[in-house]
Scaffold this motif. Structure first.
Motif, PDB file in Angstrom:
ATOM      1  N   ASP A   1       0.804  -1.213   0.000  1.00  0.00           N
ATOM      2  CA  ASP A   1       0.000   0.000   0.000  1.00  0.00           C
ATOM      3  C   ASP A   1       0.839   1.266   0.000  1.00  0.00           C
ATOM      4  O   ASP A   1       0.482   2.284   0.619  1.00  0.00           O
ATOM      5  CB  ASP A   1      -0.962   0.012   1.209  1.00  0.00           C
ATOM      6  CG  ASP A   1      -1.894  -1.187   1.220  1.00  0.00           C
ATOM      7  OD1 ASP A   1      -2.396  -1.553   0.138  1.00  0.00           O
ATOM      8  OD2 ASP A   1      -2.098  -1.771   2.296  1.00  0.00           O
ATOM      9  N   THR A   2       1.981   1.212  -0.698  1.00  0.00           N
ATOM     10  CA  THR A   2       2.837   2.384  -0.872  1.00  0.00           C
ATOM     11  C   THR A   2       3.210   2.492  -2.340  1.00  0.00           C
ATOM     12  O   THR A   2       3.044   1.536  -3.117  1.00  0.00           O
ATOM     13  CB  THR A   2       4.129   2.265  -0.036  1.00  0.00           C
ATOM     14  OG1 THR A   2       4.952   1.201  -0.570  1.00  0.00           O
ATOM     15  CG2 THR A   2       3.825   1.985   1.432  1.00  0.00           C
ATOM     16  N   TRP A   3       3.773   3.634  -2.726  1.00  0.00           N
ATOM     17  CA  TRP A   3       4.168   3.802  -4.126  1.00  0.00           C
ATOM     18  C   TRP A   3       5.283   2.846  -4.522  1.00  0.00           C
ATOM     19  O   TRP A   3       5.418   2.501  -5.702  1.00  0.00           O
ATOM     20  CB  TRP A   3       4.589   5.247  -4.403  1.00  0.00           C
ATOM     21  CG  TRP A   3       5.722   5.772  -3.561  1.00  0.00           C
ATOM     22  CD1 TRP A   3       5.627   6.553  -2.459  1.00  0.00           C
ATOM     23  CD2 TRP A   3       7.122   5.560  -3.762  1.00  0.00           C
ATOM     24  NE1 TRP A   3       6.870   6.839  -1.955  1.00  0.00           N
ATOM     25  CE2 TRP A   3       7.809   6.249  -2.732  1.00  0.00           C
ATOM     26  CE3 TRP A   3       7.862   4.865  -4.714  1.00  0.00           C
ATOM     27  CZ2 TRP A   3       9.199   6.245  -2.640  1.00  0.00           C
ATOM     28  CZ3 TRP A   3       9.246   4.868  -4.621  1.00  0.00           C
ATOM     29  CH2 TRP A   3       9.905   5.540  -3.590  1.00  0.00           C
ATOM     30  N   LEU A   4       6.061   2.373  -3.560  1.00  0.00           N
ATOM     31  CA  LEU A   4       7.129   1.445  -3.901  1.00  0.00           C
ATOM     32  C   LEU A   4       6.573   0.118  -4.398  1.00  0.00           C
ATOM     33  O   LEU A   4       7.213  -0.570  -5.214  1.00  0.00           O
ATOM     34  CB  LEU A   4       8.028   1.226  -2.677  1.00  0.00           C
ATOM     35  CG  LEU A   4       9.321   0.437  -2.894  1.00  0.00           C
ATOM     36  CD1 LEU A   4      10.161   1.040  -4.011  1.00  0.00           C
ATOM     37  CD2 LEU A   4      10.120   0.363  -1.599  1.00  0.00           C
ATOM     38  N   ALA A   5       5.385  -0.253  -3.942  1.00  0.00           N
ATOM     39  CA  ALA A   5       4.772  -1.492  -4.406  1.00  0.00           C
ATOM     40  C   ALA A   5       4.513  -1.464  -5.914  1.00  0.00           C
ATOM     41  O   ALA A   5       4.416  -2.517  -6.554  1.00  0.00           O
ATOM     42  CB  ALA A   5       3.469  -1.736  -3.654  1.00  0.00           C
ATOM     43  N   ASP A   6       4.441  -0.268  -6.491  1.00  0.00           N
ATOM     44  CA  ASP A   6       4.233  -0.161  -7.934  1.00  0.00           C
ATOM     45  C   ASP A   6       5.433  -0.671  -8.731  1.00  0.00           C
ATOM     46  O   ASP A   6       5.332  -0.902  -9.937  1.00  0.00           O
ATOM     47  CB  ASP A   6       3.948   1.294  -8.326  1.00  0.00           C
ATOM     48  CG  ASP A   6       2.652   1.815  -7.726  1.00  0.00           C
ATOM     49  OD1 ASP A   6       1.790   0.982  -7.358  1.00  0.00           O
ATOM     50  OD2 ASP A   6       2.510   3.041  -7.593  1.00  0.00           O
ATOM     51  N   HIS A   7       6.595  -0.826  -8.061  1.00  0.00           N
ATOM     52  CA  HIS A   7       7.801  -1.329  -8.742  1.00  0.00           C
ATOM     53  C   HIS A   7       7.882  -2.847  -8.730  1.00  0.00           C
ATOM     54  O   HIS A   7       8.854  -3.419  -9.239  1.00  0.00           O
ATOM     55  CB  HIS A   7       9.061  -0.768  -8.064  1.00  0.00           C
ATOM     56  CG  HIS A   7       9.275   0.698  -8.274  1.00  0.00           C
ATOM     57  ND1 HIS A   7       8.857   1.365  -9.408  1.00  0.00           N
ATOM     58  CD2 HIS A   7       9.878   1.643  -7.501  1.00  0.00           C
ATOM     59  CE1 HIS A   7       9.185   2.640  -9.320  1.00  0.00           C
ATOM     60  NE2 HIS A   7       9.802   2.840  -8.173  1.00  0.00           N
TER      61      HIS A   7
END
Length: 571
Positions: A520-526
């Motif tokens: 649930d953070t923008w890093l999970a988009d990677h």
């Protein structure tokens, strides 16, 4: 209550009592609130930070403030830390101009043998091992505090106990994080100690944390000193509780407490670009592993990359895999095994390890290296990683320029699920490897009588090119601590993020178990980009607890991990 702590702490109690316990995590502090010219503390709960600041205001040293704050954390973060556990203190001594490290890690009883957590042919289930008397190590927390206070304290020993005693006696609104921990840990229902103390108080309306037994214990320790634990009635009751453990009695004896000592060890230090970093030596793996990761990353242009680039996280992950392979193969208690620290930190050796990394593709399962020599050890066998939990960290700087990084732990949250005299008994001996063999040799982290289990606690102090201390940092989080600290250091030193931003940045951890990205953070988009490089990727909830202070022009700037209830306070 002593007047120098009464009013600030009571005002905080009033403020907390009117808050919604489900949403009372402190708001992100403003930049001005995170800066100070004289002294500062960053701690994972406001009451602990306030206790530390009041000690600093009274002329106490960084060591004094850290001890007072840690004692309060033993109440408000009782699952994570307290006098029934142990810890490490890394201290910058301004008079000597050097880092000094103090080891208060728990020890195994003298009767402990290598098969402590084994059944014939297999390991015991972790939950059964953790909740038995065999899991409880001889606590080092009080001996650690006493030694550091004797060498670096300014105020009277007894005065440092006052905030924790008064809070435990009066009671406080139960911290929201503790409420969540109790609610989500089903196992607490199975054990009389945790059921009667934690669950009963959480069921109150409103939930309230009140511990008169702990207050009485702390008062006795304040008046009589640590001997009342290691050579007195408190220790006798502690040992009896371990021996009477319902889920498996322990073999600890009073002589194990009598023989315990906290002592100083040389910190482990190495350079990273223009900085020098000092951290904990074995039995902690944190110092060596963090320094190896950074030493490998030094061969890549991290300052030219960014947090938005998946390649940055690929490189950190690969460096972490290599460092954890060395960690798992080499590190144990240095009083029992030879740990080749210097060889594992040689620049040429780390360069050879770095050359194993493909900047765009994950390597096969990495092997440990031949320390100080070959990049890989072709015949090495690595153990399956075993769980590590818990822990609490705080950072302090005083007006004389002394810095303290203090990490303490009970191992698993709620330790062994046993309490004695108001405090939680640790489960630290489960940090030993359950299988004592590693291929054809004894595992360096095998159980042995009097031995200290390997830890991942990573208190660090960073120095600039002029050997001036510029940062003190550490975290909670079991073996993930290493990744949390590395992320924060890279973000602050390489990417030049403001400290609060660096600590708040999403977490990525690689412990030879695949990449874990904070869900649930923008890093999970990677995640997909990293999978395309060959990584195994999982999204996980990761409650880091990084607390740090950084030197700025005219003073200090601190930050507290927003995932906890912590704050920064200073003057």
């Amino acid at each position: 209550m002593h007047k120098y702590v009464a009013l600030p702490l009571l005002s905080l109690l009033v403020a907390c009592s009117g808050s919604d316990p489900a949403t009372d995590t402190p708001a992100m502090q403003s930049r001005a609130e995170r800066e100070a010219s004289r002294h500062m503390i960053s701690a994972p709960h406001p009451l602990a930070a306030e206790a530390g600041r009041e000690i600093l205001r009274q002329g106490g040293s960084a060591a004094d403030a850290a001890i007072a704050a840690k004692l309060v954390l033993g109440l408000v973060e009782a699952p994570e830390t307290g006098i029934g556990g142990g810890g490490f203190i890394l201290l910058h001594d301004a008079n000597r101009g050097q880092s000094r490290f103090y080891d208060g890690r728990e020890t195994a009883p003298r009767a402990a043998t290598a098969d402590r957590f084994r059944w014939p042919g297999l390991n015991k289930p972790f939950i059964l091992a953790m909740t038995s008397g065999d899991a409880v190590g001889v606590p080092g927390m009080l001996a650690l505090m006493a030694k550091v206070h004797a060498e670096h304290g300014q105020l009277a020993w007894a005065s440092l106990f006052v905030p924790a005693i008064e809070l435990a006696e009066q009671g406080i609104p139960m911290p929201s994080r503790l409420q969540r921990q109790i609610k989500h840990d089903w196992s607490l229902r199975l054990f009389a100690d945790t059921r009667q103390y934690f669950r009963r108080q959480a069921a109150g309306e409103p939930p309230r944390l009140h511990n008169p037994k702990l207050a009485a214990t702390l008062r006795q320790l304040a008046e009589e000193g640590p001997d009342s634990f290691y050579h007195g009635a408190i220790g006798e009751q502690f040992v009896q509780r371990v021996q009477d453990a319902r889920w498996g009695s322990g073999d600890m004896q009073l002589s194990d407490l009598h023989d315990y000592a906290a002592f100083e060890r040389p910190p482990v230090c190495a350079t990273y670009r223009q900085w020098t970093l000092c951290g904990p030596p074995p039995p902690s793996s944190g110092g060596l592993t963090v320094l190896q990761i950074l030493g490998i990353l030094e061969h890549f242009p991290m300052d030219e990359l960014s947090a938005d680039d998946p390649q940055s996280w690929h490189l950190i992950a690969e460096a972490s895999r290599l460092a954890f392979a060395d960690r798992d193969y080499y590190i144990g208690d240095p009083d029992f095994v030879q740990v080749p620290l210097a060889e594992l930190l040689e620049r040429d050796y780390l360069a050879r390890r770095a050359h194993l990394i493909d900047p765009r593709q994950a390597m096969a399962e990495p092997l440990p290296g031949v320390a100080g020599s070959a990049a890989e050890h072709p015949d090495a066998e690595l153990p399956v990683p075993e769980p590590e939990y818990g822990t609490s960290h705080l950072s302090v700087v005083d007006s004389a320029g002394n810095l303290v990084a203090f990490t303490g732990s009970n191992e698993a949250p709620f330790g062994s699920r046993m309490l004695s005299q108001g405090f939680v008994l640790n489960s630290q001996l489960t940090d030993f490897n359950f299988n004592p063999r590693l291929g054809d040799r004894e595992h360096p982290n095998a159980v042995a009588g009097g031995k200290r289990p390997r830890s991942s606690m990573s208190p660090f102090i960073v120095y600039d090119a002029d050997d001036k201390p510029i940062m003190v940092i550490g975290s909670r989080g079991g073996s993930r601590i290493i990744g949390y600290v590395v992320k924060s250091l890279v973000a602050s030193l390489d990417w030049e993020m403001e400290l609060a931003e660096a600590l708040a940045m999403p977490n990525m951890v690689e412990r030879r178990q695949g990449i874990e990205l904070e869900a649930d953070t923008w890093l999970a988009d990677h995640a997909e980009a990293l999978r395309s490089m060959g990584h195994r990727v999982r999204l996980k909830s990761m409650t880091s607890g990084v607390h740090a202070i950084q030197r700025i022009d005219g003073g200090w700037r601190g930050a507290a991990d927003p995932r906890l209830d912590g704050v920064v306070l200073g003057d």
